[in-house]
Write a protein that holds these residues in place. Sequence first.
Motif, PDB file in Angstrom:
ATOM      1  N   SER A  17      -1.360  -1.431  -0.795  1.00 41.14           N
ATOM      2  CA  SER A  17      -2.258  -0.180  -1.025  1.00 41.14           C
ATOM      3  C   SER A  17      -3.679  -0.538  -0.758  1.00 41.14           C
ATOM      4  O   SER A  17      -4.212  -1.779  -1.095  1.00 41.14           O
ATOM      5  CB  SER A  17      -2.033   0.382  -2.500  1.00 41.14           C
ATOM      6  OG  SER A  17      -0.462   0.686  -2.559  1.00 41.14           O
ATOM      7  N   VAL A  63       1.447   9.391   8.698  1.00 36.99           N
ATOM      8  CA  VAL A  63       1.028   8.763   7.193  1.00 36.99           C
ATOM      9  C   VAL A  63       1.631   9.504   6.445  1.00 36.99           C
ATOM     10  O   VAL A  63       1.376   9.339   5.044  1.00 36.99           O
ATOM     11  CB  VAL A  63      -0.399   8.665   7.419  1.00 36.99           C
ATOM     12  CG1 VAL A  63      -0.744   7.830   8.389  1.00 36.99           C
ATOM     13  CG2 VAL A  63      -1.042  10.146   7.442  1.00 36.99           C
ATOM     14  N   ARG A  66       2.781   8.773   2.591  1.00 34.19           N
ATOM     15  CA  ARG A  66       2.204   7.488   2.339  1.00 34.19           C
ATOM     16  C   ARG A  66       0.728   7.596   1.962  1.00 34.19           C
ATOM     17  O   ARG A  66       0.300   6.650   1.140  1.00 34.19           O
ATOM     18  CB  ARG A  66       2.466   6.354   3.317  1.00 34.19           C
ATOM     19  CG  ARG A  66       3.726   6.218   3.818  1.00 34.19           C
ATOM     20  CD  ARG A  66       3.852   5.182   4.931  1.00 34.19           C
ATOM     21  NE  ARG A  66       3.298   5.367   5.904  1.00 34.19           N
ATOM     22  CZ  ARG A  66       2.527   4.579   6.606  1.00 34.19           C
ATOM     23  NH1 ARG A  66       2.099   3.555   5.878  1.00 34.19           N
ATOM     24  NH2 ARG A  66       1.800   4.771   7.727  1.00 34.19           N
ATOM     25  N   ASN A  83      -0.901   4.183   0.617  1.00 37.08           N
ATOM     26  CA  ASN A  83       0.358   3.151   0.096  1.00 37.08           C
ATOM     27  C   ASN A  83       1.043   2.886   1.083  1.00 37.08           C
ATOM     28  O   ASN A  83       1.343   3.573   2.278  1.00 37.08           O
ATOM     29  CB  ASN A  83       0.980   4.001  -1.280  1.00 37.08           C
ATOM     30  CG  ASN A  83      -0.072   4.387  -2.239  1.00 37.08           C
ATOM     31  OD1 ASN A  83      -0.789   3.498  -2.742  1.00 37.08           O
ATOM     32  ND2 ASN A  83      -0.025   5.564  -2.742  1.00 37.08           N
ATOM     33  N   SER A  84       2.168   2.011   0.784  1.00 39.49           N
ATOM     34  CA  SER A  84       3.117   1.410   1.775  1.00 39.49           C
ATOM     35  C   SER A  84       2.559   1.100   2.989  1.00 39.49           C
ATOM     36  O   SER A  84       3.227   1.573   4.175  1.00 39.49           O
ATOM     37  CB  SER A  84       4.229   2.438   1.751  1.00 39.49           C
ATOM     38  OG  SER A  84       4.707   2.688   0.499  1.00 39.49           O
ATOM     39  N   LYS A  86       1.679  -0.256   6.732  1.00 40.34           N
ATOM     40  CA  LYS A  86       2.527  -1.024   7.535  1.00 40.34           C
ATOM     41  C   LYS A  86       1.465  -1.787   8.686  1.00 40.34           C
ATOM     42  O   LYS A  86       0.219  -1.206   8.805  1.00 40.34           O
ATOM     43  CB  LYS A  86       3.338   0.197   8.314  1.00 40.34           C
ATOM     44  CG  LYS A  86       4.116   1.066   7.639  1.00 40.34           C
ATOM     45  CD  LYS A  86       4.791   2.173   8.372  1.00 40.34           C
ATOM     46  CE  LYS A  86       5.787   2.927   7.546  1.00 40.34           C
ATOM     47  NZ  LYS A  86       6.356   3.870   8.416  1.00 40.34           N
ATOM     48  N   ASP A  89      -0.855   0.401  10.866  1.00 39.46           N
ATOM     49  CA  ASP A  89      -1.834   1.194  10.287  1.00 39.46           C
ATOM     50  C   ASP A  89      -3.170   0.448  10.330  1.00 39.46           C
ATOM     51  O   ASP A  89      -4.075   0.913  10.084  1.00 39.46           O
ATOM     52  CB  ASP A  89      -1.459   1.334   8.612  1.00 39.46           C
ATOM     53  CG  ASP A  89      -0.735   2.226   8.366  1.00 39.46           C
ATOM     54  OD1 ASP A  89       0.288   1.897   7.191  1.00 39.46           O
ATOM     55  OD2 ASP A  89      -0.282   3.348   8.947  1.00 39.46           O
TER      56      ASP A  89
END
Length: 114
Positions: A17, A63, A66, A83-84, A86, A89
Amino acid sequence: QVQLVESGGGLVQPGGSLRLSCTTSGIVFRIAVMTWYRQARGKERELVATIGSTFSTNYADSVKGRFTISRDNAKKTMYLEMNSLKPEDTAVYYCNTDPPEWEWGQGTQVTVDS
């Protein structure tokens, strides 16, 4: 003079995060439709999330669920809770209005990598 200053980026592992901030000056922040954009290397800049003057929000499909966009009108600051995360991103994240009205800031680099 309008200034948009992004901060909070960094290197994070997949699933991690980060919280980005966009500090503004010189704009009537409370009525601005504020937006996060991102640009990955070799790709065009894309819209990530938008928050209106009534705090309504919209997100890119990639997104949703997330990322959370928010704003503090008293501080003239916008945030993006991510958050979460990848690897996809990974990008430089920028803030502006929607559509973009102001000169782009330097952005903040987000790198998602193990």
